[in-house]
Write an enzyme that holds these catalytic residues in place. Sequence first.
Site, PDB file in Angstrom:
ATOM      1  N   GLY A 218       1.369  15.173  23.437  1.00  0.00           N
ATOM      2  CA  GLY A 218       2.631  15.270  22.694  1.00  0.00           C
ATOM      3  C   GLY A 218       2.478  16.174  21.480  1.00  0.00           C
TER       4      GLY A 218
ATOM      5  N   GLY B  95       5.425  17.840  18.999  1.00  0.00           N
ATOM      6  CA  GLY B  95       6.304  17.050  18.137  1.00  0.00           C
ATOM      7  C   GLY B  95       6.006  17.241  16.655  1.00  0.00           C
TER       8      GLY B  95
ATOM      9  N   ASP C 137       1.440  19.195  25.973  1.00  0.00           N
ATOM     10  CA  ASP C 137       2.815  18.711  25.817  1.00  0.00           C
ATOM     11  C   ASP C 137       3.528  18.882  27.159  1.00  0.00           C
ATOM     12  OD1 ASP C 137       4.602  18.045  23.148  1.00  0.00           O
ATOM     13  OD2 ASP C 137       5.837  18.781  24.795  1.00  0.00           O
TER      14      ASP C 137
ATOM     15  N   TYR D 258      11.915   0.639  20.067  1.00  0.00           N
ATOM     16  CA  TYR D 258      10.825   1.428  19.469  1.00  0.00           C
ATOM     17  C   TYR D 258       9.789   0.483  18.837  1.00  0.00           C
ATOM     18  CZ  TYR D 258       8.722   4.745  16.086  1.00  0.00           C
ATOM     19  OH  TYR D 258       7.868   5.502  15.332  1.00  0.00           O
TER      20      TYR D 258
ATOM     21  N   LYS E  12       5.892  -0.484  19.686  1.00  0.00           N
ATOM     22  CA  LYS E  12       4.834  -0.299  18.689  1.00  0.00           C
ATOM     23  C   LYS E  12       3.995  -1.575  18.538  1.00  0.00           C
ATOM     24  CE  LYS E  12       5.357   4.015  17.534  1.00  0.00           C
ATOM     25  NZ  LYS E  12       4.410   4.971  18.153  1.00  0.00           N
TER      26      LYS E  12
ATOM     27  N   ILE F  96       7.744  10.195   7.998  1.00  0.00           N
ATOM     28  CA  ILE F  96       6.898  11.342   7.631  1.00  0.00           C
ATOM     29  C   ILE F  96       7.788  12.535   7.323  1.00  0.00           C
ATOM     30  CG2 ILE F  96       5.097  12.914   8.410  1.00  0.00           C
ATOM     31  CD1 ILE F  96       3.955  10.641  10.044  1.00  0.00           C
TER      32      ILE F  96
HETATM   33  N1  SER Z   1      10.088   7.762  11.592  1.00  0.00           N
HETATM   34  C1  SER Z   1      10.263   6.774  12.614  1.00  0.00           C
HETATM   35  C2  SER Z   1      11.702   6.552  12.902  1.00  0.00           C
HETATM   36  O1  SER Z   1      12.493   6.678  12.006  1.00  0.00           O
HETATM   37  C3  SER Z   1       9.665   5.475  12.199  1.00  0.00           C
HETATM   38  O2  SER Z   1       8.319   5.460  12.475  1.00  0.00           O
HETATM   39  O3  SER Z   1      12.030   6.212  13.995  1.00  0.00           O
END
Ligand code: SER
Length: 321
Positions: A8, A11, A34, A142, A146, A172
């Site tokens: 990946g 990204g 990727d 999501y 995780k 991030i």
């Molecule tokens: N940055 C991610 C999101 O907003 C969270 O880990 O989905």
Amino acid sequence: MKNILIVGAGGQIGSELVPHLQKIYGNDHVVATDINCNSCVKLAENGPFEELDALNAERFVEIVKKYKIDTIFNLVALLSATGEKNPQLALKINMGALMNSLEISREYNCAVFTPSSIGAFGPSSPKDNTPQDTVMRPSTIYGVCKVTGEMLSDYYFQRFGVDARSVRFPGIISNVTLPGGGTTDYAVEIYYGAIQQKKFTCPLPQGTFLDMMYMPDALDACVQLMEADPSKLKHRNSFNVTAMSFEPSQIFEAIKKRIPEFAMEYNVDPIKKAIADSWPNYMDDSCAREEWGWNPKWNLETMTDDMLKVIGEKYAKGLLK
Ligand code: SER
């Protein structure tokens, strides 16, 4: 880490982790992969690149063998807001890439890093100073992926001795590749809006605090944790890490100090709001600090200076439109 595979790589994290690792370990020792070759044209210029659909285990194994890979960074995931639009697809991709990464690491004796997230927490987790070890009942697909990933990674370590390590990344913020479909994306997009249109429409309401981190600190976290002395690690999957926590009006003010004509309005996205409300305001990352020396260098002010400078230069040179 001698021969590293990035899955990946096109990204948000991969596009900067690849050159970062190439500088440390040598261009030939970092293999970028990727599903989409177009997003990796730049990455393929300086080192090996292979097309890989992370769900294709046979092809995954072929690449691991070809390059004698000993460390895998599995960066494949649909982010939180996109995941809610198509939960079945998120489950298939996020878990499929994880399972292949873990199984192949077990079989070919690789260390493996799969980022976890603030999204692993949920509405019943403590919101302030969220502890390393606490209730984790996420309300997004999501987050479910995780938490499962954290537990499976620890299981593979305990049961099979796979050297699996990871961090719970906050939002991030970076200036190379845009994230896509995340709840924290606004904190990246706001800089582009500020420079280009001098205005931004924020999808989260004022007062929504979330943990954030500038990309250089995130890259350091990946390397520091994977290079950490294993005897010092009491935890493995995953460590809380954060560099700052702010809400929309604070990042707005930081930018406005530097671009006085900048204006922001709110148009709240109810899905993103619900997701953000279920996540921590700020995490306690003392375990990462104690066990492997986590010590972020960037804060909202220094990051804002750098983001505006780098993105501003790109617009000035015509690299962005
Ligand atoms: N940055 C991610 C999101 O907003 C969270 O880990 O989905």
